[in-house]
Design an enzyme around this catalytic site. Structure first.
Site, mmCIF file in Angstrom:
data_model
loop_
_atom_site.group_PDB
_atom_site.id
_atom_site.type_symbol
_atom_site.label_atom_id
_atom_site.label_comp_id
_atom_site.label_asym_id
_atom_site.label_seq_id
_atom_site.Cartn_x
_atom_site.Cartn_y
_atom_site.Cartn_z
ATOM 1 N N GLU A 170 53.154 -73.362 59.561
ATOM 2 C CA GLU A 170 54.418 -72.737 59.968
ATOM 3 C C GLU A 170 54.533 -72.630 61.490
ATOM 4 O OE1 GLU A 170 55.441 -69.124 57.822
ATOM 5 O OE2 GLU A 170 56.738 -68.484 59.457
ATOM 6 N N HIS A 181 62.032 -68.963 67.036
ATOM 7 C CA HIS A 181 61.650 -69.755 65.871
ATOM 8 C C HIS A 181 62.332 -71.117 65.882
ATOM 9 C CE1 HIS A 181 59.863 -70.051 61.944
ATOM 10 N NE2 HIS A 181 60.981 -70.610 61.514
HETATM 11 C C1 MEV Z 1 57.999 -65.206 58.939
HETATM 12 O O1 MEV Z 1 57.018 -66.118 58.480
HETATM 13 C C2 MEV Z 1 57.406 -63.820 59.029
HETATM 14 C C3 MEV Z 1 58.400 -62.700 59.366
HETATM 15 O O2 MEV Z 1 59.494 -62.757 58.455
HETATM 16 C C4 MEV Z 1 57.631 -61.411 59.238
HETATM 17 C C5 MEV Z 1 58.499 -60.167 59.320
HETATM 18 O O3 MEV Z 1 59.697 -60.220 58.970
HETATM 19 O O4 MEV Z 1 57.938 -59.121 59.678
HETATM 20 C C6 MEV Z 1 58.957 -62.881 60.743
#
Ligand code: MEV
Length: 438
Positions: free
Chosen positions: A85, A392
């Site tokens: 990821e 992201h």
């Molecule tokens: C994504 O892989 C993880 C998050 O969704 C964790 C969170 O929301 O605390 C960013």
């Protein structure tokens, strides 16, 4: 649809690939080439991988990355992570850097006890079963001497055996609930070997002790297996700093700390958020667990059960603001090993452990807990400020460009272009088409 195949496991690797390519894919030649392309050029390394599991036809790559600058109990670590990821390693590195000049991470191992159980059914008098257990308890230790002697020499072994009455949950159901100290090994093989011997001892002694034929009462073992729930194999990791140190241009330290607390309270208040909150923690934990050759399914199952220990699924992290100090911590069960299993076989696992300065199991527990805490800190910090999509999607950009078949030069051009432009599937496609038609 293909027809069933008999004796697939007995085919050679080449025969397996032939069968697979010809029966399960549309382009047999392409499949064969792809599977071979992912083989290791060094045949002895490939052989090691082939033999980890059954019916191996190729290797499945995951990126192996490093998150540097983790200060843990005043020692610096570069943490290896295996994960697909995007953003996870960047987030870990960012959190590490953030806490580097604020004292870093402090960790403590609160327990290292592993668990295994012999599950059995018994239809007789409960008092008599208890007497029987007390009478034969020493035999469990005696009969496992050959299995435990090495572990014992190193200071580990069987800690205790307890008879547990579970008949309020299931008619006639009892257990031998057994605890172990397995030192630097995750201990699955050791525990399961002990348990299988316990079950033999239990059955053998029961057949002598009880007069089953006379009163038709039965004791029958159903199964013996370790438990991946290890609520007494616990590690705690924490960070703290003065609220003032959290001040940033757009947001005061006080406001930021309050929002972090609110984010955690929300994860404690309801399951939908708690699951995603903890998923983010597992991004860090699984990546290190995998890089160090440990069993991430066991770790996942145990941690999620621990998150539900009050009867309601909740946040694994906690925070407080007290006397002008922000404190943020995690407490999780982790059954890990730094010897046995893949640790001396998989070349990148060996390297991961070397990078981590050859930790023992307790040290690895602490490093993994830190990776989870750091990941949660980074996720919450983004969520309560800019949101996660900005960072992201930037990270995701390269994945999208690779998928669209962009050349290296196109990628460079578009990474520069998207520094100031919103990344979406459509905008990336459009921008790539634009430079390709010029
Ligand atoms: C994504 O892989 C993880 C998050 O969704 C964790 C969170 O929301 O605390 C960013």
């Amino acid at each position: 649809m293909h027809t069933p195949i008999e004796g697939f496991s007995k085919l050679t690797k080449a025969e397996k690939i032939d069968w697979l390519s010809e029966n399960c894919t549309t382009d047999a030649e392409k499949t064969k080439q792809l599977l071979k392309r992912y083989w290791n050029a060094n045949s002895s390394v490939q052989k090691i991988h082939d033999e980890f599991i059954e019916n191996t036809v190729s290797n499945y790559y995951l990126p192996f990355a490093i998150a540097p600058n983790f200060l843990i109990n005043n020692a610096l670590y570069a943490i290896p992570m295996a994960i697909e990821e995007s953003s996870v390693v960047a987030a870990a590195s960012k959190a590490a850097k953030f806490w580097l000049d604020k004292g870093g991470f402090k960790t403590t191992v609160l327990g290292t006890e592993k668990v295994g159980q012999v599950h059995f059914m018994y239809t007789g008098n409960k008092k008599k079963l208890l007497q029987f257990f007390e009478t034969i308890k020493a035999s469990f230790f005696e009969d496992t001497k050959a299995i435990t002697q090495n572990m014992k020499k190193r200071g580990g072994g069987i800690k205790d055996l307890e008879l547990r009455d579970k008949t309020d949950k299931l008619a006639n159901y009892y257990q031998l609930h057994c605890t172990f100290e397995t030192l630097d090994a995750m201990g699955a093989n050791f525990i399961n070997s002990c348990l299988e011997q316990f079950s033999k001892t239990l059955q053998k002694e029961a057949d002598v002790y009880f007069d089953f034929s006379a009163d038709e009462k039965q004791l029958e073992v159903v199964m013996s297996i370790l438990s991946n729930y290890v609520p007494n194999c616990i590690v705690k990791a924490e960070v703290s700093c003065k609220i003032k140190e959290l001040d940033e241009d757009e947001l005061s330290g006080q406001k930021f700390a309050e929002k972090m607390l609110q984010a955690i309270d929300i994860a404690k208040a309801e399951t939908y958020r708690a699951v995603t909150h903890n998923k983010g923690i597992m991004n860090g934990i699984d990546a290190v667990v995998l890089a160090t050759g440990n069993d991430f399914r066991a770790v996942e199952a145990g941690i999620h059960a621990y998150a539900s220990k009050t009867g309601e699924y909740s946040s694994l992290t906690h925070a407080e603001i007290k006397d002008g100090v922000f404190r943020f911590w995690i407490e999780i069960p982790l059954a890990l090993g730094t010897v046995g299993g893949l640790t001396s076989l998989h070349p990148l696992v060996k390297l991961s452990l070397e990078i981590l300065q050859k930790p023992n199991a307790e040290e690895l527990m602490q490093i993994v807990a830190v990776a989870g805490l750091a990941q949660n800190f980074a996720a919450l910090r983004s969520l309560v400020t800019t949101g996660i999509q900005k960072g992201h999607m930037k990270m995701h950009l390269l994945n999208m460009l690779n998928q669209l078949g962009a050349t290296e030069q196109e990628k460079q051009q578009l990474v520069a272009h998207f520094k100031d432009n919103a990344v979406t599937n459509a905008s990336v496609k459009e921008a790539l088409e634009k430079i390709q038609t010029h």
